[in-house]
Every structure is written in C-alpha cells, then in structure tokens.
Scaffold this active site. Structure first.
Site, PDB file in Angstrom:
ATOM      1  N   CYS B 103      21.446  -3.260   7.436  1.00 28.76           N
ATOM      2  CA  CYS B 103      21.464  -1.829   7.754  1.00 28.76           C
ATOM      3  C   CYS B 103      20.678  -1.529   9.036  1.00 28.76           C
ATOM      4  O   CYS B 103      21.110  -0.744   9.863  1.00 28.76           O
ATOM      5  CB  CYS B 103      20.861  -1.010   6.614  1.00 28.76           C
ATOM      6  N   HIS B 104      19.513  -2.147   9.156  1.00 22.92           N
ATOM      7  CA  HIS B 104      18.582  -1.722  10.199  1.00 22.92           C
ATOM      8  C   HIS B 104      18.623  -2.573  11.460  1.00 22.92           C
ATOM      9  O   HIS B 104      17.924  -2.248  12.424  1.00 22.92           O
ATOM     10  CB  HIS B 104      17.150  -1.716   9.643  1.00 22.92           C
ATOM     11  N   CYS B 138      14.407   1.708  -0.417  1.00 23.12           N
ATOM     12  CA  CYS B 138      15.477   0.924   0.194  1.00 23.12           C
ATOM     13  C   CYS B 138      15.894  -0.214  -0.726  1.00 23.12           C
ATOM     14  O   CYS B 138      17.074  -0.461  -0.936  1.00 23.12           O
ATOM     15  CB  CYS B 138      15.014   0.324   1.526  1.00 23.12           C
ATOM     16  N   CYS B 204     -19.813   8.948   4.263  1.00 22.16           N
ATOM     17  CA  CYS B 204     -19.939   7.729   5.057  1.00 22.16           C
ATOM     18  C   CYS B 204     -19.158   7.823   6.366  1.00 22.16           C
ATOM     19  O   CYS B 204     -19.679   7.550   7.439  1.00 22.16           O
ATOM     20  CB  CYS B 204     -19.429   6.518   4.272  1.00 22.16           C
ATOM     21  N   HIS B 205     -17.890   8.177   6.258  1.00 23.46           N
ATOM     22  CA  HIS B 205     -16.990   7.933   7.387  1.00 23.46           C
ATOM     23  C   HIS B 205     -16.902   9.095   8.374  1.00 23.46           C
ATOM     24  O   HIS B 205     -16.346   8.949   9.452  1.00 23.46           O
ATOM     25  CB  HIS B 205     -15.596   7.561   6.869  1.00 23.46           C
ATOM     26  N   ARG B 242      -7.717  -0.519  -0.246  1.00 21.62           N
ATOM     27  CA  ARG B 242      -8.998  -0.279   0.404  1.00 21.62           C
ATOM     28  C   ARG B 242      -9.646   0.987  -0.134  1.00 21.62           C
ATOM     29  O   ARG B 242     -10.855   1.045  -0.348  1.00 21.62           O
ATOM     30  CB  ARG B 242      -8.810  -0.173   1.925  1.00 21.62           C
ATOM     31  N   CYS B 246     -13.340   1.386  -1.867  1.00 20.39           N
ATOM     32  CA  CYS B 246     -14.337   2.367  -1.458  1.00 20.39           C
ATOM     33  C   CYS B 246     -14.769   3.232  -2.641  1.00 20.39           C
ATOM     34  O   CYS B 246     -15.962   3.456  -2.849  1.00 20.39           O
ATOM     35  CB  CYS B 246     -13.763   3.281  -0.370  1.00 20.39           C
TER      36      CYS B 246
END
Lengths: 109, 285
Positions: B103-104, B138, B204-205, B242, B246
């Site tokens: 398809c792609h 898909c 924190c971020h 991830r 956290c």
C-alpha cells in the site's frame, strides 16, 4: 541459538598506500551472559560471540577474545595500515558453533 | 557536569543574554551522518504560555560520548532495529497477504512526514491515534494480521523505522479541533502530582530540567527522539513505556502503555516539542 544475527562493517572504499584507516564493526547479538534466570527461575544458557578476528589479505589485523560481560551488539572500532589494495575479512565465532563472516575490498587511491 | 545545560549555565544565559549560552556549549549541534541537520533547540510553542522559553531535545542533556553515538547511523545501535523493520516493511503478513510496502510503497517517501504529526486524530475511526495505534489499525484492518504489542519488540522497531525516515522534519502535532479535549486531559495529567513522592511531570521536566536528580541529568522530557535506544537496557524504548517508568519513580500506581491516559499524555508531551526535529531512533543513557 541467537536470532537475527547480522554482521556489519564499515571500511573506506580506498586509501593511500601506507595510510592508517579506521574500521568499525558491529554484530547484532544478544550476548546472553549465562548468569541470568528466566521468569520461572531457570538459568538462561550462555550464548555469546566468543571470538572476533579481522585479517587483511590473509594477514591478521586484530584478534579479540570476548567474554560474557561484554554487552549486547558488540562494537569494535580499530585502525589498520593499508600497504596495498586487497580485502579485509571479518569473522565472528558464536558459542553455538555458527561462524559469521563479512569482507570488504579496499582500493589504493 | 561540565555540560552547558546544567542549570548554572542557563542562569548565566538568562542574565547575560544569549551569547554566553551559545558560547558555553557551541559544539552542541546535532548533524547525523555529516549531512542531516537536527533542530535540538527551538522557541517554545505558544501553548506553553511562557512556562518554558526554549525547548531542548533530550540529546542536548546527554554526555559527549552518548551524543556522538547518535551522529552516525553506524554507531547508533537503534539502527539495528530499523533494519529489522525494513525487512518487515516488505514482508507480507496476515491473511490478506499484503505487506506495508504493497500500500505505502517506499517508506522513505510515503512515511517522511508521518512521525512529525502523530499522535493524530483519525476521522473515520473517530479517535486519537498514536503512531503505534495506527500501525496496528493497518495490520488488523488492512492486512488481516495480529496487532503488535504496544511498546514492545516488533512494534518499536517499526515505529523506529517510520521515525528514522522522518528525521529532520519538524514536530507539529495538532492540539485543537477534535483532539482539544484529550489534549487538555493530557495537560492535566502532566501537571498532576502523583505517588508517594508527590511529583508531577512538570516538577522535574519543566521546573528542574538541567538539574541533577541524584545522578540523573534531568532533560525537558521531550519525546521527539522516541523510540529511544537506551544504553541502560540496550534496546528500543517507547514513549509510553518511558512514561510508566517515570510515574513508577514517583512511587505511584502507573497507567499501562496503550491506556487512554497515556495516549492523552503522549499527545500533550509531543505538543510540547512542536518545533524540534524528529530524531528517533535516538540514543540516550
């Protein structure tokens, strides 16, 4: 048995006679140390690449003995002097007896 | 410790103007394979409303050695998984006997602009889809294949491949229209304190990036580099996996990868990186 083991190397296509070139090699491999246990508590058997060699036109460039503490997908970068056109042969030896090889030609610039 | 993004340097830059900051870490520009320039620093998107002035890729916060590994595809262990996915891309799977390529076509062309805009609203399904959800849609709807497990093995490899062909495109996820409500839910999760340590993502971020939390150098938690090859576990790591790590570190019960909460959070965190380059598979510690 290790699955999906693919050796890769990078060697320049050409070099001047006597030039020192940098070679990089990596083989995808789990490098199972033999120290771990699976979720049922059974030891996972050791399965590592235990030896790596590189030779140029039949002459040894480097020989490495690998031990279980080396991490997954071992990567080696080293230098070699190229006196003449020829072929680098790379060989990895697996615990299960498999031998993986790769070769790269280099021309004189 | 000498890296410029430790907080002292940021304060120096804020007080003394931009020039000192640039001089403090002038080597920190990411060029992959000597040709592909990656935006690792950009003005913060408007929706952050001043909470951050500048957004930085996590690459900026890593040690020189780790940074270098990402600058050459041969040195980047994440590319091993990309190569695996290249094979899978061309391999027919499922009852329809179709491969992704049927398809792609060539992913280098067809998938170039994809990673930058996900998570994205899907009108037909009436839902917000992460890239992984779209891959599974898909597989199950077009290929007759089994869904792949979220944030694991083959799924991360395929996500890494689609990211790799989109490296250098600028992250630009939509946050308005049908996704606005989900985006707001994600924002609320980002600022909600959780766990016995009573920490939000922002503690924190947003408020402490550049500082050390014990031995870890806190980044802004940008996800433009995902999936990420982490040296600590020597494999690709997904965004939501991830997140789980956290949240666990705040000593809270976590949501599961693939849960609606983490999908909302992924959209929100992705939108905080609007303006950075797609970088995956990146190398982090």
């Amino acid at each position: 048995m290790a699955d999906n083991v693919t050796p890769r190397v990078r060697v320049p296509r050409s070099a001047a006679a006597g030039e020192t070139i940098t070679i990089k090699s990596m083989i995808s491999h789990p490098m199972e140390s033999g120290q771990r246990k699976d979720s049922d508590g059974n030891p996972i058997p050791r399965s590592i690449i235990n030896r790596f060699t590189c030779a140029f036109n039949g002459q040894s460039v480097i020989e490495v003995a690998l031990e279980p503490a080396i991490s997954t997908n071992p990567f080696f970068e080293f230098e070699a002097v190229v006196p003449e056109a020829g072929t680098f042969e790379f060989t990895w030896y697996d615990d299960d007896g498999s031998v993986y090889t790769e070769s790269k030609d280099i021309a004189l610039a | 410790m000498t890296k410029a993004l430790l907080k002292g340097a940021i304060y120096a830059a804020a007080l003394g103007g931009f020039a000192q900051f640039a001089a403090a870490d002038e080597d920190a520009s990411l060029v992959i394979n000597g040709e592909l320039e990656i935006v690792t620093e950009a003005p913060a998107p408007a929706h952050l409303d001043g909470a951050l002035r500048t957004i930085y890729s996590g690459w900026v916060f890593r040690s020189d050695e780790t940074q270098t590994m990402q600058m050459d595809d041969f040195d980047n262990p994440g590319m091993i998984f990309v190569e695996e996915a290249m094979v899978a891309w061309n391999t027919p799977q499922g009852t329809e006997g179709k491969s992704c390529a049927d398809c792609h076509g060539d992913a280098e062309d067809s998938m170039r602009e994809v990673r930058a805009v996900y998570p994205k609203w899907n009108d037909d399904a009436g839902e917000l889809r992460t890239l992984q959800m779209q891959i599974n849609a898909c597989r199950t709807e077009q290929m007759g294949a089994d869904a792949l497990k979220t944030d694991a093995g083959a799924m991360l490899s395929m996500e890494a491949y689609i990211s790799a062909v989109g490296r250098g495109t600028i992250v630009n996820v939509a946050i308005d229209g049908p996704v606005q409500e989900i985006w707001e839910q994600g924002r609320d999760l980002y600022y909600e304190r959780t766990g016995q340590l009573d920490l939000s993502c922002a503690n924190c971020h947003e408020q402490n990036y550049g500082n050390l939390i014990r031995a870890d150098h806190l980044s802004q938690g940008q996800i433009n580099g995902f999936p990420t090859y982490r040296l600590k576990n020597a494999k690709l790591n997904g965004v939501q996996g991830r997140f789980k790590g956290c949240v666990r570190d705040t000593m809270a019960e976590t949501y599961s990868p693939g849960s609606p909460e983490f999908v909302a959070l992924e959209l929100y965190v992705a939108s905080r990186g609007n303006g950075l380059s797609v970088e995956g598979p990146s190398v982090r510690n």
